[in-house]
Design an enzyme around this catalytic site. Sequence first.
Site, mmCIF file in Angstrom:
data_model
loop_
_atom_site.group_PDB
_atom_site.id
_atom_site.type_symbol
_atom_site.label_atom_id
_atom_site.label_comp_id
_atom_site.label_asym_id
_atom_site.label_seq_id
_atom_site.Cartn_x
_atom_site.Cartn_y
_atom_site.Cartn_z
ATOM 1 N N SER A 96 1.076 4.404 -3.234
ATOM 2 C CA SER A 96 0.910 3.280 -2.320
ATOM 3 C C SER A 96 0.481 3.757 -0.927
ATOM 4 C CB SER A 96 2.204 2.468 -2.276
ATOM 5 O OG SER A 96 2.025 1.244 -1.615
ATOM 6 N N ASP A 140 -0.818 -3.719 4.368
ATOM 7 C CA ASP A 140 0.433 -3.816 5.118
ATOM 8 C C ASP A 140 0.282 -4.516 6.470
ATOM 9 O OD1 ASP A 140 1.729 -2.353 3.105
ATOM 10 O OD2 ASP A 140 1.063 -0.468 3.992
ATOM 11 N N HIS A 169 -2.393 -1.374 -5.119
ATOM 12 C CA HIS A 169 -1.862 -2.632 -5.667
ATOM 13 C C HIS A 169 -2.963 -3.692 -5.771
ATOM 14 C CE1 HIS A 169 2.105 -0.909 -4.700
ATOM 15 N NE2 HIS A 169 1.653 -0.743 -3.474
#
Length: 233
Positions: A122, A137, A159
């Site tokens: 990630s 984010d 993701h």
Amino acid sequence: MKKMIIASTSTVHGSSYLEYLLPTLKTHFKGVKQLLFIPYARPSGISYDDYTTIAKNAFSTINIDVKGIHEFENAKEAILNAEAIFTGGGNTFELVNQLYKNDVLSTLKQVLDNGTPYLGTSAGSNICGVDMKNTNDMPIVYPPSFTTLGCIPFNINAHYLDPIEGSTHMGETRETRIKEFHVFNKTAVLGLREGSWLSVYGNQINLEGTYTARLFQQNKEALELESGVEVKI
């Protein structure tokens, strides 16, 4: 020679932390006794100690000890002397902020380019690209720069999610956001779905895992890459 695993996620649905990757990591980290963990991304705001414990528990199943970078007096020396390194997921802005704050970004790049085995998941994968501009984010802190390791010649969108048919959600898709990015930036972006990862050995980058990945390049149609292929830009 670079030796890296760059994974979209640490945990896939229905499995424990790193469980789906452990068979690969057992080979990737063969001969490693202790791994240096970089917990700077702090998922959900957990402490460095708690995050390191999660990593320690996972790697104990393949007989590798884990020590957090925050446990060393000198972070640069810890990186230079590490047998192997793992940077976990969380918030990419805070991860990059701490790498700059502790003045270890260039040191980390140096050892990875020289062959220290690495795992990123990630946020820890986002930093392997040219810059962090394709993170999902929130910008909870303001790092000195968006420039990251540049160990691979493109960026990662971890993701990666496809549009859901029939969804009434009115927000932008990942593909829309990446198209916006390419109005102002030339860097290619790889949408890496959960359950997939990149293996980097020297200059060869291969897509591994269960799913295809989506490659976006400026002024080109997006491409679906099959698992097992070499990723070339």
